[in-house]
Design a protein around this motif. Structure first.
Motif, PDB file in Angstrom:
ATOM      1  N   UNK B 194       0.846  -1.186   0.000  1.00  0.00           N
ATOM      2  CA  UNK B 194       0.000   0.000   0.000  1.00  0.00           C
ATOM      3  C   UNK B 194       0.885   1.240   0.000  1.00  0.00           C
ATOM      4  N   UNK B 195       2.220   1.006   0.085  1.00  0.00           N
ATOM      5  CA  UNK B 195       3.172   2.100   0.225  1.00  0.00           C
ATOM      6  C   UNK B 195       3.718   2.464  -1.150  1.00  0.00           C
ATOM      7  N   UNK B 196       3.286   3.631  -1.657  1.00  0.00           N
ATOM      8  CA  UNK B 196       3.671   3.993  -3.027  1.00  0.00           C
ATOM      9  C   UNK B 196       5.171   4.162  -3.169  1.00  0.00           C
ATOM     10  N   UNK B 197       5.813   4.651  -2.102  1.00  0.00           N
ATOM     11  CA  UNK B 197       7.263   4.850  -2.161  1.00  0.00           C
ATOM     12  C   UNK B 197       7.956   3.499  -2.325  1.00  0.00           C
ATOM     13  N   UNK B 198       7.451   2.498  -1.574  1.00  0.00           N
ATOM     14  CA  UNK B 198       8.013   1.152  -1.639  1.00  0.00           C
ATOM     15  C   UNK B 198       7.853   0.582  -3.048  1.00  0.00           C
ATOM     16  N   UNK B 199       6.649   0.713  -3.587  1.00  0.00           N
ATOM     17  CA  UNK B 199       6.374   0.179  -4.919  1.00  0.00           C
ATOM     18  C   UNK B 199       7.255   0.863  -5.963  1.00  0.00           C
ATOM     19  N   UNK B 200       7.343   2.189  -5.892  1.00  0.00           N
ATOM     20  CA  UNK B 200       8.077   2.946  -6.903  1.00  0.00           C
ATOM     21  C   UNK B 200       9.569   2.662  -6.833  1.00  0.00           C
ATOM     22  N   UNK B 201      10.105   2.536  -5.594  1.00  0.00           N
ATOM     23  CA  UNK B 201      11.551   2.384  -5.483  1.00  0.00           C
ATOM     24  C   UNK B 201      11.996   0.958  -5.775  1.00  0.00           C
ATOM     25  N   UNK B 202      11.143  -0.040  -5.514  1.00  0.00           N
ATOM     26  CA  UNK B 202      11.555  -1.435  -5.697  1.00  0.00           C
ATOM     27  C   UNK B 202      11.272  -1.952  -7.098  1.00  0.00           C
ATOM     28  N   UNK B 203      10.095  -1.617  -7.625  1.00  0.00           N
ATOM     29  CA  UNK B 203       9.592  -2.343  -8.783  1.00  0.00           C
ATOM     30  C   UNK B 203      10.027  -1.727 -10.100  1.00  0.00           C
ATOM     31  N   UNK B 204      10.164  -2.615 -11.103  1.00  0.00           N
ATOM     32  CA  UNK B 204      10.421  -2.110 -12.447  1.00  0.00           C
ATOM     33  C   UNK B 204       9.107  -1.719 -13.115  1.00  0.00           C
ATOM     34  N   UNK B 205       8.018  -2.395 -12.716  1.00  0.00           N
ATOM     35  CA  UNK B 205       6.691  -1.985 -13.191  1.00  0.00           C
ATOM     36  C   UNK B 205       5.708  -2.054 -12.031  1.00  0.00           C
ATOM     37  N   UNK B 212     -10.814  -3.557  -6.899  1.00  0.00           N
ATOM     38  CA  UNK B 212     -10.717  -4.831  -7.605  1.00  0.00           C
ATOM     39  C   UNK B 212     -10.262  -4.744  -9.036  1.00  0.00           C
ATOM     40  N   UNK B 213     -10.002  -3.523  -9.512  1.00  0.00           N
ATOM     41  CA  UNK B 213      -9.578  -3.377 -10.913  1.00  0.00           C
ATOM     42  C   UNK B 213      -8.177  -2.804 -10.984  1.00  0.00           C
ATOM     43  N   UNK B 214      -7.477  -3.144 -12.069  1.00  0.00           N
ATOM     44  CA  UNK B 214      -6.180  -2.527 -12.315  1.00  0.00           C
ATOM     45  C   UNK B 214      -6.412  -1.292 -13.163  1.00  0.00           C
ATOM     46  N   UNK B 215      -5.992  -0.128 -12.668  1.00  0.00           N
ATOM     47  CA  UNK B 215      -6.255   1.121 -13.359  1.00  0.00           C
ATOM     48  C   UNK B 215      -5.164   1.443 -14.372  1.00  0.00           C
ATOM     49  N   UNK B 216      -3.924   1.156 -14.002  1.00  0.00           N
ATOM     50  CA  UNK B 216      -2.818   1.456 -14.896  1.00  0.00           C
ATOM     51  C   UNK B 216      -1.626   0.591 -14.531  1.00  0.00           C
ATOM     52  N   UNK B 217      -0.948   0.082 -15.567  1.00  0.00           N
ATOM     53  CA  UNK B 217       0.285  -0.668 -15.354  1.00  0.00           C
ATOM     54  C   UNK B 217       1.380   0.064 -16.102  1.00  0.00           C
ATOM     55  N   UNK B 218       2.438   0.452 -15.390  1.00  0.00           N
ATOM     56  CA  UNK B 218       3.480   1.222 -16.060  1.00  0.00           C
ATOM     57  C   UNK B 218       4.762   1.225 -15.247  1.00  0.00           C
ATOM     58  N   UNK B 219       5.809   1.774 -15.868  1.00  0.00           N
ATOM     59  CA  UNK B 219       7.037   2.020 -15.128  1.00  0.00           C
ATOM     60  C   UNK B 219       6.718   3.086 -14.082  1.00  0.00           C
ATOM     61  N   UNK B 220       7.434   3.109 -12.948  1.00  0.00           N
ATOM     62  CA  UNK B 220       7.152   4.113 -11.917  1.00  0.00           C
ATOM     63  C   UNK B 220       7.178   5.534 -12.454  1.00  0.00           C
ATOM     64  N   UNK B 221       8.179   5.850 -13.304  1.00  0.00           N
ATOM     65  CA  UNK B 221       8.301   7.210 -13.846  1.00  0.00           C
ATOM     66  C   UNK B 221       7.053   7.586 -14.633  1.00  0.00           C
ATOM     67  N   UNK B 222       6.571   6.660 -15.463  1.00  0.00           N
ATOM     68  CA  UNK B 222       5.403   6.940 -16.288  1.00  0.00           C
ATOM     69  C   UNK B 222       4.157   7.119 -15.426  1.00  0.00           C
ATOM     70  N   UNK B 223       4.059   6.294 -14.359  1.00  0.00           N
ATOM     71  CA  UNK B 223       2.899   6.413 -13.470  1.00  0.00           C
ATOM     72  C   UNK B 223       2.867   7.787 -12.820  1.00  0.00           C
ATOM     73  N   UNK B 224       4.038   8.282 -12.477  1.00  0.00           N
ATOM     74  CA  UNK B 224       4.099   9.556 -11.777  1.00  0.00           C
ATOM     75  C   UNK B 224       3.924  10.718 -12.745  1.00  0.00           C
ATOM     76  N   UNK B 225       4.646  10.662 -13.870  1.00  0.00           N
ATOM     77  CA  UNK B 225       4.643  11.809 -14.775  1.00  0.00           C
ATOM     78  C   UNK B 225       3.484  11.793 -15.769  1.00  0.00           C
ATOM     79  N   UNK B 226       3.008  10.601 -16.119  1.00  0.00           N
ATOM     80  CA  UNK B 226       1.939  10.529 -17.115  1.00  0.00           C
ATOM     81  C   UNK B 226       0.809   9.609 -16.677  1.00  0.00           C
TER      82      UNK B 226
END
Lengths: 299, 357
Positions: B194-205, B212-226
């Motif tokens: 649930x920790x966005x910092x954790x997700x962004x710093x660890x994951x490649x996507x 219950x739905x996936x809203x967006x799947x992307x690289x952390x940079x893309x999720x943040x900037x776009x």
């Protein structure tokens, strides 16, 4: 006090809370126990009422005669061993039967658990004595069980089901089964279901998960269930008296005979104390074993 | 044949009337460190349990390396889970916990001993091999749980909130260690957090989940900037949201914002969009000599939260409440404006993005 600690007021409060139950315990258990101890050392005299000479008021001698009699007479040793064996096998059977039932209750949907537990203790709503009497009717030579066996051709003649160790075991297991189910169900319900998830996730099939996780973690429940049947079964009087027939002498029955028929109170008191020792020793042993098995214990 | 390691197709799971997981499609690539990010109750943990086989889906399919494992029991799936709160076996030692999966999967005794040694070394637990879980600290228990999941060389490791039970400082250290271990073993990781910092710093996507739905799947940079979704934009980081209308005028992309009485130039079109979003750090305080960027407006400083390397400035412009992050790059001449001051804020056309409704 050589030193005082900040926990001292709390200790005092705890003592105050525990004081009343402790006083009750002392009055209702330790005091009578001391009385029985005193009687066991007295001389028997059937002419008196109560039938012994109270040595503490200067009447009669004091001695270990009753204990010597218990140890000398083969009948007491045999009763001791028989009671131990019958209590142990019936307690084991009760655990074996109670475990799957407890497991089923613990794994049932949460809404059903309490009703199922209530069903398990439902027999307690009728008198214990009445239920044991009912077994006489069921097990009799011309009872419904023998009638069924004959009708099905499973037996040529009625089986001697009543009056024997079979009937005693049956009676004890039947009567004390709820005592086995309750601690087992409590233990199994407290088992963290995520541990079973973890076991399955790591490749354990349901049977393997049961043997490697559920069973070892329910050891305290098994021990509690065993003891709760074993201890009352040791001193059980009603079941061997009604279902056991004349030959069977379990300690409880022997005790009753010495007390009410032979009117040898010192001997009955000595048997009582030895019975108590017999209960306490396995209890100590099991609690030791439990301490080692419990998750918190050091292997 | 897909090159994806794990494919989820229209996966659904209902609990009573609520859809915990609602038609999820997802592809996980081999060797990837993937994060499922969402608030509590968004269905991310249920999704993980569906993949592990601990829950039965009501619809959809799960394919591992092209093989349909939707109906397979958990004990036959070559993937392991690191449970939230670890679910270590309390009656077994550290070494026995790590060996549990190896034994169940029929490894030979010498191979088990060697693998357990290897895992103990990897997670720095060699000295604690004979301890029971209750004799370990939270961080140590976490490492045992990881070693236990990695030991049988699964195709995929699922991590359910692996760091949430640790205190802040330990969490930082374990995050670094987790990333290093994943690189070293090269096993695909799916982490739920649930920790966005954790997700962004660890994951490649990262997949952002809600209801219950996936809203967006992307690289952390893309999720943040776009971000392509309003929930995603506000869940990850902070964002200022301006209402208005998008129009295109002779090749120029414009956004009319009546609340600010301004018309902003923007870089990326989104026909029909009525929301312009801008991150606080992209809203700059203009130089007193005048704005340099094409988009600017005036606002009044309401409050300032001084945080050392930057200050979070709360501003009001008309009826709008806005956030600007003032970065202190310079020891002099970069001071925060006084509270109540009228300031000019500016941003470039590429700094803001349109959001669909």
């Amino acid at each position: 006090m050589p030193f005082s600690s900040p926990t001292e007021p709390r200790t005092r409060a705890a003592l105050a809370v525990a004081g009343l139950p402790l006083a009750f315990f002392a009055a209702m258990l330790l005091l009578p126990l001391c009385l029985i101890g005193a009687i066991s050392l007295a001389e028997s005299d059937p002419a008196l009422s109560p039938p012994f000479r109270p040595w503490w008021s200067g009447d009669g001698g004091i001695g270990l005669k009753s204990y010597a009699l218990v140890l000398e007479e083969g009948i007491y040793a045999r009763a001791w061993l028989d009671s131990l064996r019958i209590a142990a096998t019936s307690a084991s059977l009760a655990v074996l039967l109670g475990y799957p039932l407890a497991l089923a209750i613990a794994r049932a949907p949460e809404k059903l658990r309490l009703p199922l537990l209530a069903l398990a203790v439902l027999p307690f709503w009728t008198s214990f004595l009445v239920r044991v009497y009912a077994w006489i009717g069921l097990l009799r030579h011309d009872g419904p069980i023998n009638a069924l066996l004959l009708a099905l051709g499973l037996s040529e003649q009625p089986l001697p089901l009543l009056y024997g160790e079979f009937a005693i075991h049956l009676g004890i297991v039947y009567s004390y089964l709820p005592f086995a189910i309750l601690p087992l169900a409590a233990n199994l319900m407290a088992l963290d279901s995520r541990l079973l998830d973890a076991a399955a996730d790591l490749g354990a099939r349901p049977m393997s998960a049961f043997l490697r996780v559920t069973l070892p973690l329910s050891a305290p429940g098994i021990a509690a269930a065993f003891l709760l049947v074993f201890v009352p079964a040791l001193g059980e009087f009603v079941i061997p008296d009604l279902l056991g027939g004349p030959d069977n002498l379990m300690l409880g029955r022997l005790l009753w005979n010495e007390f009410f028929q032979a009117r040898d109170w010192p001997l009955a008191a000595a048997i009582t104390l030895m019975l108590l020792a017999m209960v306490v020793l396995p209890l100590l042993f099991l609690s030791r074993l439990l301490g080692r098995l419990a998750p918190g214990g050091r292997g | 044949m897909s090159e994806a390691l794990l494919v989820l197709r229209g996966l659904s799971k209902r609990f009573g009337a609520t859809a915990a997981v609602d038609g999820v499609d997802l592809e996980i690539l081999p060797g990837e460190f993937f994060a499922l990010l969402g608030g509590s109750g968004c269905g991310k943990s249920t999704l993980l349990r569906l993949i592990a086989g601990l829950e039965r889906p009501d619809g959809g399919a799960i394919l591992l390396e092209g093989r349909d494992i939707t109906r397979e029991p958990p004990y036959r799936r070559p993937l392991h889970m690191m449970f939230q709160n670890y679910a270590l076996f309390p009656h077994l030692t550290v070494a026995e916990n790590i060996a549990f999966g190896l034994r169940r999967q029929g490894w030979r005794t010498p191979a088990i001993a060697a693998r357990v040694e290897e895992m103990l070394a990897l997670t720095h637990l060699t000295e604690l091999a004979q301890r029971k879980p209750h004799q370990l600290s939270g961080g140590q228990q976490q490492r045992v749980a990881l070693a236990r999941a990695l030991a049988p060389r699964p195709r995929l490791v699922l991590l359910d909130e692996p760091l949430s039970a640790l205190d802040r400082k330990l969490r930082q250290a374990m995050r670094t260690e987790l990333a290093a271990i994943q690189r070293e073993v090269g096993i695909t990781f799916i982490i739920v957090t649930h920790d966005q910092e954790e997700a962004m710093s660890l994951a490649s996507r990262v997949a952002v989940m809600d209801k219950g739905r996936i809203l967006q799947v992307d690289r952390p940079q893309a999720l943040y900037e776009r971000p392509r979704d309003r929930f995603v934009a506000s869940f990850i980081g902070q964002v200022n949201v301006l209402a208005g209308t998008f129009r295109s005028d002779g090749g120029r992309l414009l956004f009319d914002c009546p609340a600010l009485g301004a018309c902003f130039q923007i870089a990326e079109p989104l026909p029909g969009a009525r929301t312009l979003a801008i991150r606080p750090e992209k809203l700059r305080l203009a130089d007193p000599s005048g704005p340099r960027l094409p988009n600017h407006f005036r606002a009044r400083v309401e409050s300032i939260e001084y945080r050392g390397e930057n200050s979070l400035i709360r501003l009001e412009a008309g009826a709008l409440s806005l956030l600007a992050l003032h970065v202190h790059r310079d020891r002099r001449g970069d001071e925060d404006p006084p509270i109540g001051a009228e300031v000019c804020l500016e941003f470039g056309p590429a700094d803001a993005f349109l959001l669909p409704d």
